[in-house]
Design an enzyme around this catalytic site. Structure first.
Site, PDB file in Angstrom:
ATOM      1  N   GLY A 234       0.811  -1.211   0.000  1.00  0.00           N
ATOM      2  CA  GLY A 234       0.000   0.000   0.000  1.00  0.00           C
ATOM      3  C   GLY A 234       0.843   1.258   0.000  1.00  0.00           C
ATOM      4  O   GLY A 234       0.441   2.285  -0.536  1.00  0.00           O
TER       5      GLY A 234
ATOM      6  N   ASP B 225      -0.739  -4.118  12.798  1.00  0.00           N
ATOM      7  CA  ASP B 225      -1.013  -4.825  11.540  1.00  0.00           C
ATOM      8  C   ASP B 225      -0.234  -6.138  11.506  1.00  0.00           C
ATOM      9  O   ASP B 225       0.381  -6.484  10.502  1.00  0.00           O
ATOM     10  CB  ASP B 225      -0.648  -3.965  10.327  1.00  0.00           C
ATOM     11  CG  ASP B 225      -1.280  -4.495   9.036  1.00  0.00           C
ATOM     12  OD1 ASP B 225      -2.289  -5.209   9.123  1.00  0.00           O
ATOM     13  OD2 ASP B 225      -0.755  -4.198   7.946  1.00  0.00           O
TER      14      ASP B 225
ATOM     15  N   GLY C 270       4.246   1.444  -1.048  1.00  0.00           N
ATOM     16  CA  GLY C 270       5.169   1.560  -2.172  1.00  0.00           C
ATOM     17  C   GLY C 270       5.614   0.203  -2.669  1.00  0.00           C
ATOM     18  O   GLY C 270       5.057  -0.842  -2.304  1.00  0.00           O
TER      19      GLY C 270
ATOM     20  N   LYS D 235      12.327  -0.195   0.208  1.00  0.00           N
ATOM     21  CA  LYS D 235      10.933   0.196  -0.002  1.00  0.00           C
ATOM     22  C   LYS D 235      10.908   1.625  -0.525  1.00  0.00           C
ATOM     23  O   LYS D 235      11.382   2.553   0.134  1.00  0.00           O
ATOM     24  CB  LYS D 235      10.130   0.111   1.291  1.00  0.00           C
ATOM     25  CG  LYS D 235       8.689   0.603   1.142  1.00  0.00           C
ATOM     26  CD  LYS D 235       7.938   0.598   2.458  1.00  0.00           C
ATOM     27  CE  LYS D 235       7.564  -0.797   2.872  1.00  0.00           C
ATOM     28  NZ  LYS D 235       6.652  -0.792   4.049  1.00  0.00           N
TER      29      LYS D 235
END
Length: 535
Positions: A25, A137, A27, A43
């Site tokens: 989400g 997460d 990159g 990233k």
């Protein structure tokens, strides 16, 4: 791991990019090499997000969080370009599969491995919380299985315990099947929320299915908040620990220190090893993954050697034998599938066909669910990759395809309406001019033939473009854009002339359908899909 596309950077900061590891989400993540040859995961933030100051603040928090947690439990940060455009982050490359990859390809973990995973993640989350962070997460895709234990990655939505947050009140962030009830409700979350996510991850690892099922995000979130988890396939001792983690009330969940003690007390004894954290079957699977990933590293190095040759062809004759061999291997691999490798629709030109015999033989039969009700079993092989590994058609492409089918249907209706209008005009003309019936019939027949032919061509083009777009044919959106431009010119000419009003209405409607379809075909997710299918 995939080869770089034309849109991917070749250099980020001091690192040379060699392959694409994935897209998230925030990159894209690349395999890069430092000047000394050390492998890193880089990233790079999506360019459109780099213009969002709120997002940049969130990215800075991810970097700070990753730097704060001990590298024993995460992928240590090497460096970052926070002020570059777009910003980027480089971490140590961990050559281990994600938990999601292992479960999707091989089935649920043997019981001993699931206990070790529970112990390792409990320690990792203790280290995260000790730094004043809540991950928010934790999910199988964010757990990498390295020989020295699980590594938790992607702190993109982690939140400091001091009360500052980068998300609006009531905003839900996270992954539906692995978030806590309080997080699903948009309430404030604390360390107990990560404990709930840990229970979901352990249930998925031990049973091969998500404890609250799958489906639409609202349906899953409803079950997380109000439903009971499915823990029937989890071994009894571990089931009790998972059930304690999945208590709806955060206050009823065990603290991580208590949880670690429960796991140490109730779990099976596993001989400690200085070379591997995991028991036999999973340790062997990770070794296989690393061995199979060696082709990826060789591919990356071969790409480097080939790029150098292309830029300096005169030096080809002076290449060392190792680089010459790498070049030959790369060229052979990209021309045709190698022996023992399988073609993957839409994937790279070649993919490994891992041998799973060692995993299947090492895992005792009792460790795997038996009978027709078993949700997962060890894969007999990957000659045909699992459906989850095949590239999915992104939403933007599906929207464009549906619009094209709609355009074909509208074009058919347009043909019918025009034929009806032509017949009505012919009848009215014959009534007013009875002596010119033959001429009127001839003109009407020619007009009807033109409408039918043009309509058939239009319908055929709509259907052909829809089929090609679904298959990821790169020419489809180019051809669609050109045809849309021609249709725009034709529409402008039609609107400027007198004629059948209903024909103008249908012309505008078809133009609008084409306009939206072209926009969807050129969105970023569509570009990524076309690029992946082209390789």
């Amino acid at each position: 791991m995939e080869p770089l596309s034309a849109n991917d950077p070749r250099r980020v900061g001091e690192f040379q990019m060699r392959a694409r590891l994935g897209v998230g989400g925030m990159g894209r993540v690349y395999l890069g090499f430092s000047p000394a040859g050390r492998a890193v995961a880089v990233k790079v933030v999506h360019p459109e997000l780099a213009r969002d100051q709120q997002f940049i603040g969130r990215f800075r928090q991810e970097v700070a969080a990753a730097r704060a947690v001990s590298g024993i439990y995460t992928a240590p940060v090497v460096t970052a370009g926070l002020d570059d455009n777009p910003p980027w982050l480089a971490t140590v490359f961990i050559p281990g599969p994600s938990l999601a990859t292992v479960i999707s390809s091989r089935g649920q973990l043997p019981e001993a491995a699931a206990w070790r995973l529970a112990a390792g993640l409990a320690e990792a989350l203790q280290a995260v919380h000790a730094c004043g962070l809540v991950h928010r997460d934790l999910k199988p895709a964010n757990v990498l299985l390295a020989p020295d234990g699980p590594h938790v990655i992607d702190f993109g939505i982690s939140r400091a315990l001091d009360g500052t947050t980068l998300t609006a009140k009531g905003m839900v962030v996270g992954t539906p099947g692995f978030m806590s009830p309080e997080q699903a409700g948009g309430a404030q979350v604390g360390p107990a929320s990560d404990v709930f996510s840990l229970g979901c991850v352990l249930a998925y690892a031990a049973a091969g299915i998500q404890p609250f099922g799958e489906g639409s995000a609202p349906a899953v979130l409803y079950r997380v908040v109000s439903g009971q988890p499915n823990l029937a396939s989890i071994p009894p001792g571990l089931r009790e620990i998972v059930a304690a983690c999945l208590a709806k009330n955060p206050a009823d969940r065990p603290a991580l220190a208590v949880l670690a003690s429960m796991i140490s007390r109730d779990g099976p004894a596993v001989a400690a090893s200085p070379t591997s954290f995991w028991p036999g079957p999973l340790a062997e699977a990770i070794r296989q993954y690393q061995a199979e990933s060696g082709y990826d590293m060789s591919f990356a190095m071969a790409t480097h050697a080939t790029t150098a040759l292309q830029s300096r062809p005169r030096e080809a004759a002076n290449l060392p034998a190792s680089q010459a061999a790498a070049q030959a291997a790369y060229q052979a691999a990209t021309r045709a599938p190698a022996a023992g490798r399988s073609q993957t629709p839409g994937g790279p030109p070649w993919m490994p066909q891992p041998a799973t015999a060692a995993w299947n033989q090492a895992a005792p039969a009792a460790a795997w669910p038996q009978g027709p009700a078993a949700p997962y079993r060890p894969a007999p092989g990957w000659s045909v990759p699992p459906a989850s590994a095949r590239p999915r058609i992104p939403g933007a492409v599906l929207t464009a395809v549906r619009l094209m089918y709609t355009g074909a249907a509208v074009s058919l209706v347009n043909v019918i309406v025009n034929l009806t209008a032509i017949n009505q005009i012919k009848t009215a003309f014959e009534t007013q001019h009875p002596l010119a019936q033959n001429a009127a019939q001839g003109v009407a027949a020619l007009a009807a033939a033109a409408v039918v032919i043009s309509g058939a061509v239009g319908i055929g083009l709509w259907l052909k473009l829809a089929s090609a777009s679904r298959k990821g044919r790169s020419w489809a959106r180019t051809a669609g854009t050109i045809l849309f431009g021609l249709d725009t010119i034709g529409l402008l000419g039609t609107l400027g002339r007198t004629g059948i009003p209903v024909a103008k209405t249908f012309g505008v409607l078809i133009w609008l359908i084409g306009f939206i379809a072209v926009i969807e075909l050129w969105r970023r997710q569509s570009s990524d899909y076309f690029d992946s299918r082209r390789r």
